[in-house]
Design a protein around this motif. Structure first.
Motif, PDB file in Angstrom:
ATOM      1  N   ALA A 136       0.864  -1.200  -0.577  1.00  0.00           N
ATOM      2  CA  ALA A 136      -0.321  -0.670  -0.203  1.00  0.00           C
ATOM      3  C   ALA A 136       0.929   1.185  -0.329  1.00  0.00           C
ATOM      4  CB  ALA A 136      -0.698  -0.017   1.701  1.00  0.00           C
ATOM      5  N   THR A 137       2.029   1.038  -0.150  1.00  0.00           N
ATOM      6  CA  THR A 137       2.541   2.327   0.463  1.00  0.00           C
ATOM      7  C   THR A 137       3.681   2.603  -0.955  1.00  0.00           C
ATOM      8  OG1 THR A 137       3.647   2.219   2.728  1.00  0.00           O
ATOM      9  CG2 THR A 137       5.052   3.097   1.260  1.00  0.00           C
ATOM     10  N   TYR A 161       0.506   4.087  -2.457  1.00  0.00           N
ATOM     11  CA  TYR A 161      -0.141   5.547  -2.404  1.00  0.00           C
ATOM     12  C   TYR A 161       1.112   6.076  -3.192  1.00  0.00           C
ATOM     13  CZ  TYR A 161      -1.008   9.838   0.415  1.00  0.00           C
ATOM     14  OH  TYR A 161      -1.189  10.759   0.855  1.00  0.00           O
ATOM     15  N   SER A 183       3.325   8.415   4.208  1.00  0.00           N
ATOM     16  CA  SER A 183       3.241   7.260   2.869  1.00  0.00           C
ATOM     17  C   SER A 183       2.303   6.182   2.996  1.00  0.00           C
ATOM     18  CB  SER A 183       5.105   6.926   3.025  1.00  0.00           C
ATOM     19  OG  SER A 183       4.958   6.020   4.465  1.00  0.00           O
ATOM     20  N   CYS A 184       1.217   6.669   3.676  1.00  0.00           N
ATOM     21  CA  CYS A 184       0.714   5.259   4.231  1.00  0.00           C
ATOM     22  C   CYS A 184      -0.404   4.927   4.949  1.00  0.00           C
ATOM     23  CB  CYS A 184       1.407   4.342   3.704  1.00  0.00           C
ATOM     24  SG  CYS A 184       0.247   2.758   3.466  1.00  0.00           S
ATOM     25  N   SER A 191      -3.826   4.552   5.755  1.00  0.00           N
ATOM     26  CA  SER A 191      -4.167   3.218   5.031  1.00  0.00           C
ATOM     27  C   SER A 191      -3.935   2.309   6.476  1.00  0.00           C
ATOM     28  CB  SER A 191      -4.598   3.340   3.954  1.00  0.00           C
ATOM     29  OG  SER A 191      -5.213   1.897   3.396  1.00  0.00           O
TER      30      SER A 191
END
Length: 423
Positions: free
Chosen positions: A307-308, A311, A340-341, A343
C-alpha cells in the motif's frame, strides 16, 4: 449471520462456530517460505470449538465437535469462509496530527526524501506528536485499533518513532502498553527512535546513535516498554555502519531486530538484515539479489508494504522472486502512518498482493497470518487455526479466498472473534 447464546452471562467460555463453508488456514508455527508459502489447509463444511479463548477441536464434513446446547455461544457461519484473525506486522499507528497538506507537493512531483529534506514529512509529525498529550494519543490510537479490528485484524505491531527524544518516545510506548492492557487487540511494540535525523543532529548522526544506545535503549528495556528495535537505513537517514552498531547494541540488550531497508535506495539494509539475523526487514521495494540472498541465509522475514508503493506511486517489491528464487518468507502489512500510507486496511493490502505482487490467494493468506505472526514472535500463539492456539478468527462475506482477493473497496469481514469472543 446467526448467533445463539445459551449462557446469559457476558463472559463466553465455550464457543462453537458451525456451518463453515470453507475453513482455510496455514499450518505450523514457523515462517512459511518457497512452496510452503502457498500451502494452506482447506476444510469444507467445518466447525471450530474454543474454550476459554483457546481452540479445542476442529472438524469437517458436517461433523460437530460438541453438542450445541453445551456451549455458551454458537455462531452459524452460514457457509462462509473462515480464516485466522489477520496479523498486522508493521504500523506507525501512534502519532500526532496528519499530513494531508503534503498532497499538493506530491502532485507537483516532490518525493519522500524531497519533503523530508525540506523539513516536512516525519519532522512535521514529530512536532505534532510531541505536542500531543498522553490522553490525546491514547484516544486517537484506540480509534485506529477499533477500525483495524473491524477489518479483521486481531494482532498488530506498532512502532514508536515520532517522539525521537527519550521523553516523547517513552510517552508513545506507555500509550501502547496501556492500550495493550485495555483493548481486545494484542499489540506488540517496537522502539524506533532512529526514524529520522532531526535538524539538531544533522551531520552528527553517530552522536544520535550513541544517545540511542547509551540512554534510550537501556531505559526502554529496563521498563519493559518494547520487544523489538527498528531503524530507518536509507539515504539521508542512517547508513549501514550506523545501523549495524545500533542493531548490535539492541541485540546485546535482548531486543528483537527489525530494519527499514531498501525502500528508496538499495544502500545495503537488506544485506545487513540477513547478516544480523534480524527477525524482519521492512519495505524492500528496491531490494537486490545480494539482499535477498542474505535475508534467505539469515532467516529474515520480508515484511512487504504494497500500500505504500501504491500511495507513493513507487515500484512494488519483487515478491515473486523472493518466494520462487530465494526462498524468503514473505509477509504483507499496511505500514499505516500519516505520510506514506494513510491507510490501515489490510484487506486492501491483500488485494494489492494479488494484483501487484502476483501472489496466489494461498500465499496471501500466509502473508497476512502466520508469517507476520512469526515476524513479531507470536507464531506459537496466533496466525493459524490449530488446536491449542488462540481462538482468533474472521468470518468473511465470501465463500473462499479467491473472492476475498478479488473484491476490493468493501469491508468483507462479517464477524471478528478474539480469544473466543465476538468483538
Amino acid at each position: 449471520m446467526a448467533t445463539y447464546h445459551f449462557n446469559k452471562e457476558d463472559q463466553v467460555s465455550t464457543l462453537l462456530i458451525k456451518n463453515i463453508g470453507r475453513l482455510q488456514t496455514p499450518v505450523g508455527s514457523f515462517p512459511h517460505k518457497g512452496e510452503k508459502q502457498g500451502e494452506n489447509l482447506k476444510l469444507d463444511n467445518a466447525a471450530i470449538l474454543s474454550e476459554d479463548g483457546v481452540i479445542k477441536a476442529i472438524t469437517s464434513d458436517g461433523k460437530l465437535p460438541c453438542k450445541e446446547e453445551d456451549c455458551d455461544m454458537v455462531i452459524d457461519a452460514e457457509g462462509n469462509l473462515v480464516t485466522p484473525g489477520l496479523v498486522e506486522g508493521h504500523t506507525h499507528m501512534i502519532f500526532g496530527g496528519y499530513r494531508q497538506n503534503e498532497i499538493p507537493l506530491k502532485l507537483k512531483g516532490a518525493g519522500y526524501l524531497d519533503i523530508l529534506r525540506a523539513g516536512g514529512g516525519i519532522n512535521d509529525t514529530v512536532k505534532k506528536t510531541r505536542e500531543a498529550t498522553f490522553e490525546e494519543l491514547y484516544d486517537k490510537t484506540e480509534g485506529f485499533l477499533d477500525e483495524m479490528m473491524g477489518l479483521g485484524v486481531t494482532t498488530a505491531e506498532a512502532k514508536s518513532g515520532y517522539g525521537i527524544d527519550l521523553e516523547n518516545e517513552v510517552k508513545l510506548l506507555k500509550v501502547l502498553k496501556k492500550l495493550n492492557e485495555d483493548h481486545p487487540m494484542d499489540i506488540v511494540s517496537t522502539f524506533m527512535p532512529a526514524h529520522v535525523v532531526l535538524e539538531d543532529y544533522k551531520g552528527k548522526e553517530d552522536e544520535f546513535i550513541d544517545l540511542c544506545i547509551n540512554e534510550m535503549m537501556p531505559y526502554v528495556k529496563e521498563n519493559d516498554l518494547a520487544e523489538f528495535i527498528d531503524i530507518f537505513t536509507e539515504d539521508s537517514v542512517f547508513n549501514v555502519d550506523q545501523s549495524r552498531r545500533y542493531l548490535q547494541a539492541a541485540k546485546d540488550m535482548g531486543f528483537g531486530l527489525k530494519i527499514h531497508a531498501d525502500e528508496i535506495e538499495a544502500i545495503g539494509g537488506s544485506k545487513l538484515a540477513g547478516e544480523m539475523e534480524a527477525t524482519s526487514a521492512e519495505h524492500l521495494i528496491v531490494i537486490n539479489d545480494e539482499g535477498m540472498a542474505s535475508m534467505a541465509k539469515g532467516g529474515t522475514i520480508a515484511m512487504t508494504l504494497p500500500a505504500t508503493s501504491f500511495y507513493l506511486g513507487a515500484t512494488f517489491a519483487p515478491v515473486r522472486r523472493m518466494i520462487d528464487e530465494f526462498g524468503v518468507p514473505v509477509a504483507m502489512a499496511s505500514d499505516f502512518n500519516p505520510g506514506s500510507c494513510p491507510s490501515l486496511n489490510l484487506q486492501f493490502v491483500m488485494n494489492l498482493g494479488y494484483l501487484k505482487y502476483k501472489m496466489t490467494p494461498e500465499e496471501i493468506l500466509t502473508a497476512v497470518t502466520i508469517n507476520p505472526a512469526c515476524g513479531i514472535n507470536r507464531g506459537e500463539k496466533v496466525g493459524t487455526i490449530e488446536v491449542g492456539k488462540q481462538a482468533d478468527f474472521v468470518i468473511w462475506d465470501a465463500p473462499n479466498m479467491e473472492m476475498l482477493c478479488y473484491r476490493f473497496g468493501s469491508n468483507l469481514a462479517l464477524q471478528v472473534i478474539k480469544k473466543g469472543e465476538l468483538v
